[in-house]
Design a protein around this motif. Sequence first.
Motif, mmCIF file in Angstrom:
data_model
loop_
_atom_site.group_PDB
_atom_site.id
_atom_site.type_symbol
_atom_site.label_atom_id
_atom_site.label_comp_id
_atom_site.label_asym_id
_atom_site.label_seq_id
_atom_site.Cartn_x
_atom_site.Cartn_y
_atom_site.Cartn_z
ATOM 1 N N TYR A 84 57.306 24.246 24.158
ATOM 2 C CA TYR A 84 56.689 23.123 23.424
ATOM 3 C C TYR A 84 56.180 22.084 24.427
ATOM 4 C CZ TYR A 84 59.681 25.294 19.887
ATOM 5 O OH TYR A 84 60.319 26.195 19.060
ATOM 6 N N HIS B 182 61.505 27.119 14.550
ATOM 7 C CA HIS B 182 60.823 26.529 15.706
ATOM 8 C C HIS B 182 61.342 25.101 15.929
ATOM 9 C CE1 HIS B 182 57.866 29.814 15.980
ATOM 10 N NE2 HIS B 182 57.938 29.826 14.665
ATOM 11 N N PHE C 195 60.805 17.803 14.419
ATOM 12 C CA PHE C 195 61.314 18.756 15.408
ATOM 13 C C PHE C 195 61.835 20.067 14.833
ATOM 14 C CE2 PHE C 195 62.263 14.543 17.535
ATOM 15 C CZ PHE C 195 61.211 14.627 18.431
ATOM 16 N N THR D 127 55.836 18.400 23.245
ATOM 17 C CA THR D 127 56.923 17.853 22.451
ATOM 18 C C THR D 127 57.130 16.360 22.722
ATOM 19 O OG1 THR D 127 59.243 18.099 21.830
ATOM 20 C CG2 THR D 127 58.702 18.419 24.154
ATOM 21 N N LEU E 111 62.386 24.623 27.122
ATOM 22 C CA LEU E 111 61.797 23.943 25.967
ATOM 23 C C LEU E 111 60.420 23.381 26.287
ATOM 24 C CD1 LEU E 111 64.944 22.127 24.538
ATOM 25 C CD2 LEU E 111 63.683 24.007 23.476
ATOM 26 N N GLN F 10 62.370 22.162 18.133
ATOM 27 C CA GLN F 10 61.967 21.796 19.493
ATOM 28 C C GLN F 10 63.136 21.408 20.386
ATOM 29 O OE1 GLN F 10 58.582 19.098 19.595
ATOM 30 N NE2 GLN F 10 57.789 19.976 17.683
ATOM 31 N N TYR F 11 64.327 21.252 19.810
ATOM 32 C CA TYR F 11 65.522 21.005 20.612
ATOM 33 C C TYR F 11 66.392 22.258 20.686
ATOM 34 C CZ TYR F 11 67.210 20.508 15.842
ATOM 35 O OH TYR F 11 67.473 20.720 14.508
#
Length: 388
Positions: free
Chosen positions: A336, A133, A255, A339, A332, A135-136
């Motif tokens: 997220y 997982h 992240f 984020t 993204l 986030q980028y």
Amino acid sequence: MEVDLGVPLAPGVPAAPHDASGERVVTHDLAGLAPPPRPARRWVPRRVVATPAAYDHEHGLRVMARVEELGLEVERLRSNRLTGLRGGTERETYAAAKSTMAIVVSPPSRRRLQPIAPSADWRFDLAEGCPAHCQYCYLAGSLSGPPVTRVYADLDDILGGLAEYAGRGTVTSRRADRAGEGTTFEASCYTDPLALEHLTGSWRRAVEHFGAWDADVQLRWTTKYADVDGFLDVAHHGRTRVRFSVNCAPVAERFEGGTARVADRLAALRRLALAGYPVGLTIAPIMPLPDWREHYGALLAEVAAAVEGLPGLDLTAELITHRFTPGSKEVLLGWYPRTKLEMDEAARTRKHGKFGAVKWVYPRDTMAELRDWFTGNLPPSCRVLYWT
């Protein structure tokens, strides 16, 4: 989910001497130089499905048997299409897909290899999708549909089709500074191999295939996991380079959900190097955070400690800065929504890719500053393959 599936610790960690022919051989003389592995962090899918076509392939049946031995049920689908993975919202779709593993047959397009600059001559895939997982996530916007992890049942056919591409590379095998790598084959563009290995066994078979392939070739894959003990005794003959994706603490801890700790990845790199593997670092995505020199300096100090005293070390680095596209940003933010990942176009430079696609990168001065610092602070034993 984190589970211990009872894999025994290796009785010793092998070293990397060479025999008379120059091939690397495995012994157990340097066991004391590597720390014992921590319990593996392993993904357990909530749902495993298989298409009818997957049952026609020996490897597909092997994967199903491995999964069932772990107490997971394999659901046979009625057709070769994956359906029923969408929820009422983007987050629900993401959650359902990320907890699903599908055993499928690779599409014909995957069997026609494409160059993969600047990493390797050719890209081939044994799976598509990743259970981590991050986030980028680099797969956001690159793969169509819900992010389900697809494992290819036709592994034997995929590996058997690689020979026709040997000696035909144009990305690395024709460059003087990388000629020693031979024809390179990248196997981790669309997945993290080590995240799936306990479920599939696919990458061990790939390492064995390249080890037995008496040609000037190299298998390459990268990972954010550390469960490498199943590779220590493989007759790889130096034809597989395993790279570990690492980052400084603020990036890795914030992240990179569902992955192994960076310290564990570096310990795994050491164990593989002692087993004679060429190894590498994929430092990505590099971000100019506040106090980035301090944070990345701490990371490189960990790297230096991990490779200290390794005989015959063959260590490379691939340095990749953070970038995003309009499409990946949209995906993204759907996955997220809270984020803290910086994706501000106003702080970036607009760049056009090979086929005209727009991506947002750091300004030229920032890129130059980062590049100079990293190339000047990596361990002297580390060879930089590329910066991007």
